[in-house]
Design an enzyme around this catalytic site. Structure first.
Site, PDB file in Angstrom:
ATOM      1  N   GLU A  86      -5.846   7.035  -1.053  1.00 32.57           N
ATOM      2  CA  GLU A  86      -5.770   5.886  -0.163  1.00 32.57           C
ATOM      3  C   GLU A  86      -6.456   4.673  -0.796  1.00 32.57           C
ATOM      4  OE1 GLU A  86      -4.083   5.547   2.680  1.00 32.57           O
ATOM      5  OE2 GLU A  86      -3.305   7.558   2.360  1.00 32.57           O
ATOM      6  N   HIS A 117       0.829  -1.208   0.000  1.00 36.42           N
ATOM      7  CA  HIS A 117       0.000   0.000   0.000  1.00 36.42           C
ATOM      8  C   HIS A 117       0.864   1.258   0.000  1.00 36.42           C
ATOM      9  CE1 HIS A 117      -3.256   2.752   1.347  1.00 36.42           C
ATOM     10  NE2 HIS A 117      -2.283   3.294   2.063  1.00 36.42           N
ATOM     11  N   GLU A 118       1.866   1.298   0.872  1.00 33.54           N
ATOM     12  CA  GLU A 118       2.702   2.491   0.982  1.00 33.54           C
ATOM     13  C   GLU A 118       3.537   2.705  -0.270  1.00 33.54           C
ATOM     14  OE1 GLU A 118       2.189   4.576   3.250  1.00 33.54           O
ATOM     15  OE2 GLU A 118       0.938   3.324   4.528  1.00 33.54           O
ATOM     16  N   HIS A 138       1.630   4.342  -3.081  1.00 37.51           N
ATOM     17  CA  HIS A 138       1.551   5.810  -3.039  1.00 37.51           C
ATOM     18  C   HIS A 138       2.676   6.431  -3.871  1.00 37.51           C
ATOM     19  CE1 HIS A 138      -1.743   6.547  -0.346  1.00 37.51           C
ATOM     20  NE2 HIS A 138      -1.201   5.894   0.670  1.00 37.51           N
TER      21      HIS A 138
END
Length: 260
Positions: free
Chosen positions: A187, A124-125, A128
């Site tokens: 997100e 997920h990070e 980004h």
């Protein structure tokens, strides 16, 4: 004044041609080199300020998961090795920065149970970064500031009454009507892109759903979704569940099966 308005419109028109991997149009006013420099500077500052874990077992574990994930990151996002640092802190947090920087706080290991859930966090990070969300957020903030400056100048020229109040209303609308939903969209996009990235890296994508179920237990009393920069845990779980079948196909096609 017309020149200022035309300048803002031209910037948006030119930069709006960028696309995320999901096909979404993006506004990116900053170069990759600028973002990489910002990321490296911020990371160095954090390393000076935060306590770095010296636990060899934890470091090996986190490095193994992160290395498996970053092997599948496009060279366009970062061409070199990724620097991964484990911070010794109870914070339930992790992050990735432009320029190939990943930080994981030991507190999140109490929520992310096992390598697959940790992969969901790191995926997920990293998403980004690959989706240029930092660039978009900085760019959108800059455009809001430019718009406020132009609006203030227009009202000054036209002698609008209570202009300070109108400016505050405008900034409030931008915050709750534009910037926060924009952040929530980032997100949600990182959730989906990250789920595919973890699957491609050989981690079970269903673990992303289990992770956010764990997070939900940790986040009692969170603000309503429309007042938050993040989607609700329920929204995230629903989105990841809907996307699971596609991510499972990616997982089955992957030749990677990490043992961290």
């Amino acid at each position: 004044m017309k020149t200022k308005l035309l300048l803002v419109a031209a910037i948006v028109a030119i930069t709006g041609c960028a696309k995320s991997s999901t096909g979404r149009s993006q506004i990116t006013l900053f170069s990759d080199s600028e973002l990489n420099k910002m990321g490296a500077t911020s990371f160095e500052e954090l390393k000076q300020k935060e306590k770095i874990s010296q636990d060899a077992t934890i470091n090996k574990y986190v490095q193994c998961v992160a290395r498996s994930i970053t092997k599948n990151v496009s060279k366009a996002a970062h061409a070199g090795d990724w620097e991964v640092v484990v911070f010794d802190s109870d914070q339930v947090n992790a992050f990735a920065l432009p320029g190939g920087k990943i930080g994981v706080y030991t507190g999140i290991l109490n929520v992310a149970k096992g390598q697959d859930q940790l992969a969901a966090i790191i995926g997920h990070e990293v998403a980004h970064v690959t989706e240029r969300h930092s660039n978009e957020r900085l760019s959108s903030n800059q455009l809001v500031q430019m718009g406020a400056a132009v609006g203030g100048a227009v009202m000054a020229q036209q002698e609008v009454e209570n202009k300070e109040t109108w400016l505050m209303v405008g900034l409030g609308i931008a915050q709750y009507g534009v910037l926060m939903p924009y952040s929530r969209m980032h997100e949600s996009e990182a959730d989906i892109v990250g789920q595919e990235l973890m699957a491609k890296s050989g981690f079970k994508p269903s673990a992303a759903i289990a992770l956010w179920q764990n997070m939900a237990k940790q986040s009692k009393g969170a603000p309503p979704e429309f007042l938050s920069t993040h989607p609700s845990n329920k929204t995230r779980i629903n989105d990841l569940s809907k996307h699971l079948s596609k991510a499972e196909r990616v997982y089955q096609q992957s030749t990677m099966r990490p043992r961290c």
